[in-house]
Design a protein around this motif. Structure first.
Motif, PDB file in Angstrom:
ATOM      1  N   TYR A  83       6.914   9.078  24.868  1.00 17.80           N
ATOM      2  CA  TYR A  83       7.541   9.435  26.135  1.00 17.80           C
ATOM      3  C   TYR A  83       8.220   8.232  26.787  1.00 17.80           C
ATOM      4  O   TYR A  83       9.155   8.401  27.567  1.00 17.80           O
ATOM      5  N   ASP A  84       7.762   7.028  26.437  1.00 19.27           N
ATOM      6  CA  ASP A  84       8.387   5.819  26.957  1.00 19.27           C
ATOM      7  C   ASP A  84       9.829   5.665  26.475  1.00 19.27           C
ATOM      8  O   ASP A  84      10.630   4.978  27.102  1.00 19.27           O
ATOM      9  N   LEU A  85      10.168   6.327  25.350  1.00 21.49           N
ATOM     10  CA  LEU A  85      11.513   6.212  24.792  1.00 21.49           C
ATOM     11  C   LEU A  85      12.413   7.396  25.133  1.00 21.49           C
ATOM     12  O   LEU A  85      13.624   7.321  24.942  1.00 21.49           O
ATOM     13  N   VAL A  86      11.827   8.479  25.619  1.00 16.33           N
ATOM     14  CA  VAL A  86      12.620   9.674  25.936  1.00 16.33           C
ATOM     15  C   VAL A  86      13.702   9.343  26.966  1.00 16.33           C
ATOM     16  O   VAL A  86      14.811   9.861  26.893  1.00 16.33           O
ATOM     17  N   LYS A  87      13.401   8.425  27.880  1.00 18.58           N
ATOM     18  CA  LYS A  87      14.396   8.051  28.900  1.00 18.58           C
ATOM     19  C   LYS A  87      15.658   7.474  28.267  1.00 18.58           C
ATOM     20  O   LYS A  87      16.758   7.663  28.772  1.00 18.58           O
ATOM     21  N   PHE A  88      15.503   6.788  27.112  1.00 18.54           N
ATOM     22  CA  PHE A  88      16.672   6.222  26.442  1.00 18.54           C
ATOM     23  C   PHE A  88      17.511   7.317  25.792  1.00 18.54           C
ATOM     24  O   PHE A  88      18.729   7.192  25.702  1.00 18.54           O
ATOM     25  N   ALA A  89      16.853   8.379  25.360  1.00 19.62           N
ATOM     26  CA  ALA A  89      17.602   9.521  24.832  1.00 19.62           C
ATOM     27  C   ALA A  89      18.350  10.218  25.965  1.00 19.62           C
ATOM     28  O   ALA A  89      19.494  10.638  25.792  1.00 19.62           O
ATOM     29  N   ALA A  90      17.697  10.304  27.126  1.00 21.04           N
ATOM     30  CA  ALA A  90      18.338  10.956  28.276  1.00 21.04           C
ATOM     31  C   ALA A  90      19.579  10.191  28.722  1.00 21.04           C
ATOM     32  O   ALA A  90      20.556  10.800  29.169  1.00 21.04           O
ATOM     33  N   THR A  91      19.564   8.858  28.573  1.00 21.59           N
ATOM     34  CA  THR A  91      20.723   8.047  28.969  1.00 21.59           C
ATOM     35  C   THR A  91      21.628   7.719  27.780  1.00 21.59           C
ATOM     36  O   THR A  91      22.577   6.951  27.920  1.00 21.59           O
ATOM     37  N   ASP A  93      21.137   5.907  25.072  1.00 20.93           N
ATOM     38  CA  ASP A  93      21.120   4.472  24.827  1.00 20.93           C
ATOM     39  C   ASP A  93      20.684   4.181  23.386  1.00 20.93           C
ATOM     40  O   ASP A  93      19.500   3.991  23.105  1.00 20.93           O
ATOM     41  N   VAL A  94      21.651   4.141  22.496  1.00 16.31           N
ATOM     42  CA  VAL A  94      21.375   3.910  21.071  1.00 16.31           C
ATOM     43  C   VAL A  94      20.706   2.557  20.865  1.00 16.31           C
ATOM     44  O   VAL A  94      19.712   2.456  20.130  1.00 16.31           O
TER      45      VAL A  94
END
Length: 149
Positions: A83-91, A93-94
């Protein structure tokens, strides 16, 4: 044609048998983004979410406008409880995701087309020993014998 065969197998709940078909498709056309997406979907179906995310990111590298792939990335990250990385998918951010999911360098990379290969499926979730394919997997020679070119 090979990608279509892989998709047919994957859609028939035979994702493990789809991997060799996708391998052949991507060996012939390594810049085929849809093939990398489909390969990722098959890995996700086999609980290989780490390799799935790497395949999805590679597909995005080849076709950045395919924003629907971010949905697959979010699902895989959630399945891994990252879940700590889901925010990067939302933005979208490759670069932030590549710290945990290194880019695929080539179709020859070890484990990309194997069930359970290179730790790709976390502790043998597929039931196969690392670096092997489960019984019943078609080999390329068998597939070629059954394909009309």
């Amino acid at each position: 044609l090979w990608n279509k065969l892989g998709a047919t197998m994957a859609n028939s709940q035979r994702s493990n048998e789809a991997l060799p078909a996708y391998q052949h498709a991507l060996e012939l056309k390594p810049r085929y983004a849809r093939g990398w997406l489909n390969l990722g979907i098959s890995h996700a179906n086999l609980m290989g979410n780490t390799v799935a995310v790497r395949c999805y990111l590679h597909a995005l590298e080849l076709n950045p406008s395919a924003t629907h792939i971010w949905n697959y990335i979010r699902m895989a990250l959630s399945a891994m409880e990252r879940y700590d990385l889901v925010k990067f998918a939302a933005t979208m951010d490759v670069e932030a995701l590549q710290a945990d999911f290194p880019p695929i360098e080539s179709v020859e990379e070890q484990g990309i087309f194997e069930v359970g290969g290179s730790g790709a499926h976390g502790g043998g979730a597929s039931g196969a020993e690392p670096g092997t394919r489960p019984a019943g997997i078609f080999e390329k020679e068998t597939l070629e014998d059954n394909i009309v070119h």
